[in-house]
Design a protein around this motif. Structure first.
Motif, PDB file in Angstrom:
ATOM      1  N   ASN A   2     -14.220  -2.724  -2.761  1.00 48.31           N
ATOM      2  CA  ASN A   2     -13.670  -2.222  -1.505  1.00 48.31           C
ATOM      3  C   ASN A   2     -13.918  -3.245  -0.400  1.00 48.31           C
ATOM      4  O   ASN A   2     -14.979  -3.291   0.195  1.00 48.31           O
ATOM      5  N   ILE A 222      -8.480   1.867   1.219  1.00 53.13           N
ATOM      6  CA  ILE A 222      -8.608   1.163  -0.059  1.00 53.13           C
ATOM      7  C   ILE A 222      -9.220  -0.215   0.177  1.00 53.13           C
ATOM      8  O   ILE A 222     -10.159  -0.617  -0.512  1.00 53.13           O
ATOM      9  N   ALA A 223      -8.693  -0.954   1.143  1.00 52.78           N
ATOM     10  CA  ALA A 223      -9.207  -2.277   1.472  1.00 52.78           C
ATOM     11  C   ALA A 223      -8.806  -2.624   2.895  1.00 52.78           C
ATOM     12  O   ALA A 223      -7.766  -2.188   3.385  1.00 52.78           O
ATOM     13  N   ALA A 230      -7.808  -8.751   0.812  1.00 54.61           N
ATOM     14  CA  ALA A 230      -7.528  -7.309   0.757  1.00 54.61           C
ATOM     15  C   ALA A 230      -6.180  -6.978   0.123  1.00 54.61           C
ATOM     16  O   ALA A 230      -6.018  -5.915  -0.474  1.00 54.61           O
ATOM     17  N   THR A 232      -4.377  -7.437  -2.591  1.00 52.68           N
ATOM     18  CA  THR A 232      -4.416  -7.863  -3.988  1.00 52.68           C
ATOM     19  C   THR A 232      -3.681  -6.857  -4.868  1.00 52.68           C
ATOM     20  O   THR A 232      -3.470  -5.696  -4.474  1.00 52.68           O
ATOM     21  N   GLU A 234      -4.823  -5.428  -7.438  1.00 49.23           N
ATOM     22  CA  GLU A 234      -5.752  -4.337  -7.743  1.00 49.23           C
ATOM     23  C   GLU A 234      -5.731  -3.271  -6.654  1.00 49.23           C
ATOM     24  O   GLU A 234      -5.632  -2.062  -6.933  1.00 49.23           O
ATOM     25  N   HIS A 235      -5.817  -3.705  -5.387  1.00 45.74           N
ATOM     26  CA  HIS A 235      -5.846  -2.739  -4.294  1.00 45.74           C
ATOM     27  C   HIS A 235      -4.494  -2.056  -4.115  1.00 45.74           C
ATOM     28  O   HIS A 235      -4.435  -0.854  -3.818  1.00 45.74           O
ATOM     29  N   GLU A 238      -4.107   0.576  -6.756  1.00 49.52           N
ATOM     30  CA  GLU A 238      -4.913   1.743  -6.421  1.00 49.52           C
ATOM     31  C   GLU A 238      -4.228   2.591  -5.350  1.00 49.52           C
ATOM     32  O   GLU A 238      -4.216   3.830  -5.423  1.00 49.52           O
TER      33      GLU A 238
END
Length: 252
Positions: A2, A222-223, A230, A232, A234-235, A238
């Protein structure tokens, strides 16, 4: 993981912000910071609370808990340093006002009570309309403009306020390519001159090109931080539930 940006020197910091519409959570204990002298985006799927975050920070809608600080101080102490550009969908375009009337509305708070608009204020408004290439339509009724033209007028109003922080709710939604280029050029100029811009944004493909920092949001944070850390896969996965599709502009 995070990612969260440090809040030292934040133009806007929200702390534990929670908002609900009826029994549906819109924001859940969100902490986020938007740094001075930076261009920041707020991204996330429909219903993520992007517009809600700006409205709650500005006191336009009530929050359940948490607060917001602007330049380290409560909103009422620094309101004159902040300009808010709402979504076009939330504006009554039938209101009987001309283009220059709308821009001049941005000056009323700085004038104080019972002060009349003078020649200097009108010249400033016309100069701001010139910056967005709308001076030729200064006397046109606002409802007669195209979506892109209407957005240019609201940007001109924000420029007239000479605010240190611009909060923009979907500034590029429903506008033509020329208007988008005009807006981003003006915002980048503002930031180069020491201002700060925070925008709710739905076009993921332009985040890296347009912005320095980003808040990835889906009801909760999330980020939050520099784009390279931030923003990305991945984020985003999510936030968007693993479906990296281009969301439509949020209407609420």
């Amino acid at each position: 993981m995070n990612v969260h940006v440090a809040d030292s020197g934040a133009a806007l910091k929200v702390r534990g912000l929670s908002v609900a519409y009826g029994d549906k959570p819109a924001l859940s204990s969100v902490d986020a910071a938007f740094q001075q002298g930076r261009m920041s985006a707020i991204v996330g799927p429909n219903g993520a609370g992007k517009s809600t975050l700006l409205k709650a920070a500005m006191g336009i809608i009530p929050s359940i808990s948490g607060d917001a600080l602007f330049f380290g101080r409560p909103l009422d102490e620094v309101r004159s340093r902040i300009a808010y550009v709402p979504q076009r969908a939330s504006v009554d375009w039938d209101f009987p006002a001309t283009v220059i009337d709308v821009v001049l509305m941005g000056l009323y708070r700085s004038l104080g009570p019972f002060k009349l608009i003078g020649r200097g204020q009108r010249a400033l408004a016309l100069n701001c309309l010139e910056e967005v290439d709308m001076v030729s339509l200064a006397d046109r009724q606002i409802g007669q403009l195209s979506g892109g033209q209407q957005q240019r007028v609201f940007i001109a109003r924000a420029l007239a306020q000479k605010a240190d922080l611009l909060l923009l709710d979907e500034p590029f939604a429903g506008v033509d390519a020329a208007t988008e280029k005009t807006i981003i050029t003006l915002l980048k100029k503002l930031v180069r001159e020491g201002g700060t811009a925070v925008a709710v944004h739905h076009d993921l493909s332009t985040v890296t090109a347009y912005f320095d920092d980003v808040l990835v949001l889906n009801v909760r944070r999330i980020a939050n931080g520099p784009v390279d850390k931030a923003f990305t896969e991945e984020h985003l996965a999510e936030a968007y539930g693993g479906r990296l599709v281009q969301p439509e502009p949020e209407l609420a």
